[in-house]
Design a protein around this motif. Sequence first.
Motif, PDB file in Angstrom:
ATOM      1  N   THR A  44       0.834  -1.204   0.000  1.00 46.37           N
ATOM      2  CA  THR A  44       0.000   0.000   0.000  1.00 46.37           C
ATOM      3  C   THR A  44       0.868   1.254   0.000  1.00 46.37           C
ATOM      4  OG1 THR A  44      -1.756  -1.156   1.178  1.00 46.37           O
ATOM      5  CG2 THR A  44      -1.781   1.246   1.289  1.00 46.37           C
ATOM      6  N   LEU A  48       0.953   4.036  -2.975  1.00 48.64           N
ATOM      7  CA  LEU A  48       0.665   5.449  -2.696  1.00 48.64           C
ATOM      8  C   LEU A  48       1.815   6.332  -3.181  1.00 48.64           C
ATOM      9  CD1 LEU A  48      -0.863   5.363   0.905  1.00 48.64           C
ATOM     10  CD2 LEU A  48      -2.062   5.714  -1.255  1.00 48.64           C
ATOM     11  N   LEU A  49       3.049   5.932  -2.864  1.00 49.69           N
ATOM     12  CA  LEU A  49       4.199   6.783  -3.196  1.00 49.69           C
ATOM     13  C   LEU A  49       4.375   6.948  -4.703  1.00 49.69           C
ATOM     14  CD1 LEU A  49       6.845   5.611  -0.567  1.00 49.69           C
ATOM     15  CD2 LEU A  49       5.551   7.741  -0.562  1.00 49.69           C
ATOM     16  N   ILE A  50       4.084   5.887  -5.467  1.00 49.57           N
ATOM     17  CA  ILE A  50       4.233   6.031  -6.917  1.00 49.57           C
ATOM     18  C   ILE A  50       2.927   6.464  -7.580  1.00 49.57           C
ATOM     19  CG2 ILE A  50       6.185   4.420  -7.046  1.00 49.57           C
ATOM     20  CD1 ILE A  50       4.366   2.311  -8.144  1.00 49.57           C
ATOM     21  N   GLY A  51       1.863   6.564  -6.786  1.00 51.75           N
ATOM     22  CA  GLY A  51       0.611   7.067  -7.345  1.00 51.75           C
ATOM     23  C   GLY A  51      -0.167   6.027  -8.120  1.00 51.75           C
ATOM     24  N   THR A  53      -3.020   4.118  -7.851  1.00 47.07           N
ATOM     25  CA  THR A  53      -4.225   3.949  -7.049  1.00 47.07           C
ATOM     26  C   THR A  53      -5.430   3.647  -7.931  1.00 47.07           C
ATOM     27  OG1 THR A  53      -4.527   6.333  -7.156  1.00 47.07           O
ATOM     28  CG2 THR A  53      -3.527   5.429  -5.141  1.00 47.07           C
ATOM     29  N   PRO A  54      -6.526   3.049  -7.415  1.00 44.56           N
ATOM     30  CA  PRO A  54      -6.637   2.464  -6.086  1.00 44.56           C
ATOM     31  C   PRO A  54      -5.538   1.433  -5.840  1.00 44.56           C
ATOM     32  CG  PRO A  54      -8.777   2.405  -7.217  1.00 44.56           C
ATOM     33  CD  PRO A  54      -7.759   2.861  -8.191  1.00 44.56           C
ATOM     34  N   VAL A  55      -5.061   1.347  -4.607  1.00 45.12           N
ATOM     35  CA  VAL A  55      -3.937   0.465  -4.288  1.00 45.12           C
ATOM     36  C   VAL A  55      -4.288  -0.996  -4.576  1.00 45.12           C
ATOM     37  CG1 VAL A  55      -3.049   2.076  -2.589  1.00 45.12           C
ATOM     38  CG2 VAL A  55      -4.635   0.319  -1.856  1.00 45.12           C
ATOM     39  N   LEU A 112      11.685   4.847 -12.437  1.00 43.75           N
ATOM     40  CA  LEU A 112      12.422   5.466 -11.339  1.00 43.75           C
ATOM     41  C   LEU A 112      13.872   4.965 -11.316  1.00 43.75           C
ATOM     42  CD1 LEU A 112       9.552   5.156  -8.726  1.00 43.75           C
ATOM     43  CD2 LEU A 112      10.261   7.221  -9.936  1.00 43.75           C
ATOM     44  N   ILE A 116      15.988   4.043  -6.056  1.00 39.06           N
ATOM     45  CA  ILE A 116      14.606   4.243  -5.619  1.00 39.06           C
ATOM     46  C   ILE A 116      13.811   2.944  -5.778  1.00 39.06           C
ATOM     47  CG2 ILE A 116      12.491   5.578  -6.032  1.00 39.06           C
ATOM     48  CD1 ILE A 116      14.790   7.248  -4.894  1.00 39.06           C
ATOM     49  N   ALA A 119      14.622   0.785  -2.953  1.00 39.91           N
ATOM     50  CA  ALA A 119      13.923   1.284  -1.772  1.00 39.91           C
ATOM     51  C   ALA A 119      12.446   0.855  -1.806  1.00 39.91           C
ATOM     52  CB  ALA A 119      14.028   2.811  -1.701  1.00 39.91           C
ATOM     53  N   LEU A 120      11.833   0.939  -2.979  1.00 44.13           N
ATOM     54  CA  LEU A 120      10.434   0.512  -3.117  1.00 44.13           C
ATOM     55  C   LEU A 120      10.282  -0.974  -2.813  1.00 44.13           C
ATOM     56  CD1 LEU A 120       9.068   2.318  -6.296  1.00 44.13           C
ATOM     57  CD2 LEU A 120       8.216   2.531  -3.969  1.00 44.13           C
ATOM     58  N   THR A 122      12.249  -2.826  -0.916  1.00 39.58           N
ATOM     59  CA  THR A 122      12.470  -3.039   0.513  1.00 39.58           C
ATOM     60  C   THR A 122      11.240  -2.619   1.316  1.00 39.58           C
ATOM     61  OG1 THR A 122      14.803  -2.592   0.116  1.00 39.58           O
ATOM     62  CG2 THR A 122      14.066  -2.544   2.408  1.00 39.58           C
ATOM     63  N   MET A 123      10.661  -1.496   0.937  1.00 42.19           N
ATOM     64  CA  MET A 123       9.433  -1.021   1.577  1.00 42.19           C
ATOM     65  C   MET A 123       8.300  -2.030   1.442  1.00 42.19           C
ATOM     66  SD  MET A 123       8.512   2.723   0.339  1.00 42.19           S
ATOM     67  CE  MET A 123       9.907   3.807   0.335  1.00 42.19           C
TER      68      MET A 123
ATOM     69  N   THR B  53       2.323  12.552  -7.562  1.00 41.27           N
ATOM     70  CA  THR B  53       3.125  11.340  -7.437  1.00 41.27           C
ATOM     71  C   THR B  53       3.750  10.959  -8.769  1.00 41.27           C
ATOM     72  OG1 THR B  53       1.096  10.090  -7.825  1.00 41.27           O
ATOM     73  CG2 THR B  53       1.824  10.351  -5.519  1.00 41.27           C
ATOM     74  N   PRO B  54       4.817  10.143  -8.800  1.00 39.89           N
ATOM     75  CA  PRO B  54       5.621   9.717  -7.663  1.00 39.89           C
ATOM     76  C   PRO B  54       6.123  10.920  -6.851  1.00 39.89           C
ATOM     77  CG  PRO B  54       6.359   8.621  -9.673  1.00 39.89           C
ATOM     78  CD  PRO B  54       5.361   9.619 -10.067  1.00 39.89           C
TER      79      PRO B  54
ATOM     80  N   LEU C  49      -6.123   6.179  -0.612  1.00 36.84           N
ATOM     81  CA  LEU C  49      -6.125   4.789  -1.094  1.00 36.84           C
ATOM     82  C   LEU C  49      -6.806   4.648  -2.448  1.00 36.84           C
ATOM     83  CD1 LEU C  49      -6.857   2.805   2.197  1.00 36.84           C
ATOM     84  CD2 LEU C  49      -4.685   3.009   1.006  1.00 36.84           C
TER      85      LEU C  49
END
Lengths: 200, 200, 200
Positions: A44, A48-51, A53-55, A112, A116, A119-120, A122-123, B53-54, C49
Amino acid sequence: MFYTIDILGTIAFAISGVLVAFNKKMDLFGILIIAFVTAVGGGTLRDLLIGDTPVSWMRDITYTYVILTSAVFAIIFRSKINYLRTSLFLFDTIGIGLYTLVGIEKGINAELHPIICIALGTMTASFGGVIRDILCNEIPVIFRKEIYATACILGGITYFLLNELPIKTNIVFVIAGIVVIATRLLAVKFKIALPNIYKE
Amino acid sequence: MFYTIDILGTIAFAISGVLVAFNKKMDLFGILIIAFVTAVGGGTLRDLLIGDTPVSWMRDITYTYVILTSAVFAIIFRSKINYLRTSLFLFDTIGIGLYTLVGIEKGINAELHPIICIALGTMTASFGGVIRDILCNEIPVIFRKEIYATACILGGITYFLLNELPIKTNIVFVIAGIVVIATRLLAVKFKIALPNIYKE
Amino acid sequence: MFYTIDILGTIAFAISGVLVAFNKKMDLFGILIIAFVTAVGGGTLRDLLIGDTPVSWMRDITYTYVILTSAVFAIIFRSKINYLRTSLFLFDTIGIGLYTLVGIEKGINAELHPIICIALGTMTASFGGVIRDILCNEIPVIFRKEIYATACILGGITYFLLNELPIKTNIVFVIAGIVVIATRLLAVKFKIALPNIYKE
């Protein structure tokens, strides 16, 4: 194949959420929510961070069914769950391997930078556990011990290094996943931790 | 020019994150994450809320390099960091001045109400510290003391008031930034706090 | 009509935030922020979301005015607020009824699965309180007691069941809202809680 692993990871994450919520004496609803955020929290945040959505979990109801079923199962058989501890650890480890790669791939599709993307990845693999710990009013366990995120990062680096070589993407994908899983398994088996920077 | 100040602010925020994570005995990975969220958390929330976003730091890898370098530097020279405390406080204060204005400008571009723009500016400047405190399992310091957000809000009000006058946008921008910085510096120097509403 | 109820709910949520922040001895700014996130947190998460940005409260400044006024009012008359406790509880309950339905409707418009829509409704109604508790460094109260989310879920299920029948959408809307409100009132009156799974 990937989808099956994804579901196994989701099950493991959901059950790990149930176990933590138990220790906090949460009620039934609290337990389900913690199971849910542990399983889908990382993806989620990534979406959200990459936009995007809906997730993800909102677009595929399968995740919801799998998580609720796993949680109910874990609640009913909670006295027996210790016998599954090894299987769960394996599912969880395979799950983070796959989640890392899903995150990386989504980052690449959003064009990206490789760092990055890592990082995505890992997140995606670790943030569900972070939200679980915040909701349970603990300092996230990932910030205090365990080679967890480090495994994801190593897998991510492997992915981008091998991608420079003339190797098929599918194979790169598999090798990077194995690096994540092997790093975690070896770290836990041999009790390897990040260097302690407090006593020197 | 703005970019340089932005980078200075990012450095100061990242180092402040490292220092808090140290006190919580986090491991290396935890420290890096806290440095990161302290530096980019405010801008990330802003971008998510307006749907840009991103999010910013994903599109410009410079922030990642600056934060990681600052954090590693702070970890290595942690016993010396006290000598830099005044410089860091200055960077931090300049940083919030600039972050406030960046947030306001993004709000204006999204055609939002001036009050919402000021809220976005304040968030950009202060929310990184809030996430840092939540991840460290503390009540956010900003909710308990210090003229921090108040400085951002005053700067934001200045911006919109001066914008009504026939003054060049660039100059309005600079004056509003100075208001944020001066308010914070004066408040800290003269120990001005919000009125205490508990004892009367 | 809906808008009036929405505003009443917002007032009740904002004041509940002020009361919690008081207990934590937060400063004026902290209190306003907690009031704000309690009132708009659920809708903000929902909008993020599903990707409906800028989030609702940024597009309609009325919410900001209502929340700030309610918070200032609650701060000034805090010694008298106990006399309003019953009214506030009613506003709050009506508020979650409406917030649930607003969330469900947004989910339907985004063409999401009914279960996801119910989750969105429940989030809209309950997540503000969760963020409030996290910011105040508490385990969210909703995870430990009270038929709160359960009321939202029952209302959501009612909505989708009745929608299958040849009943006008407006009437379905009203009935589902009444189910949420009645469930919560009855649960509080008769001290009904979720089954305790810890002692058996």
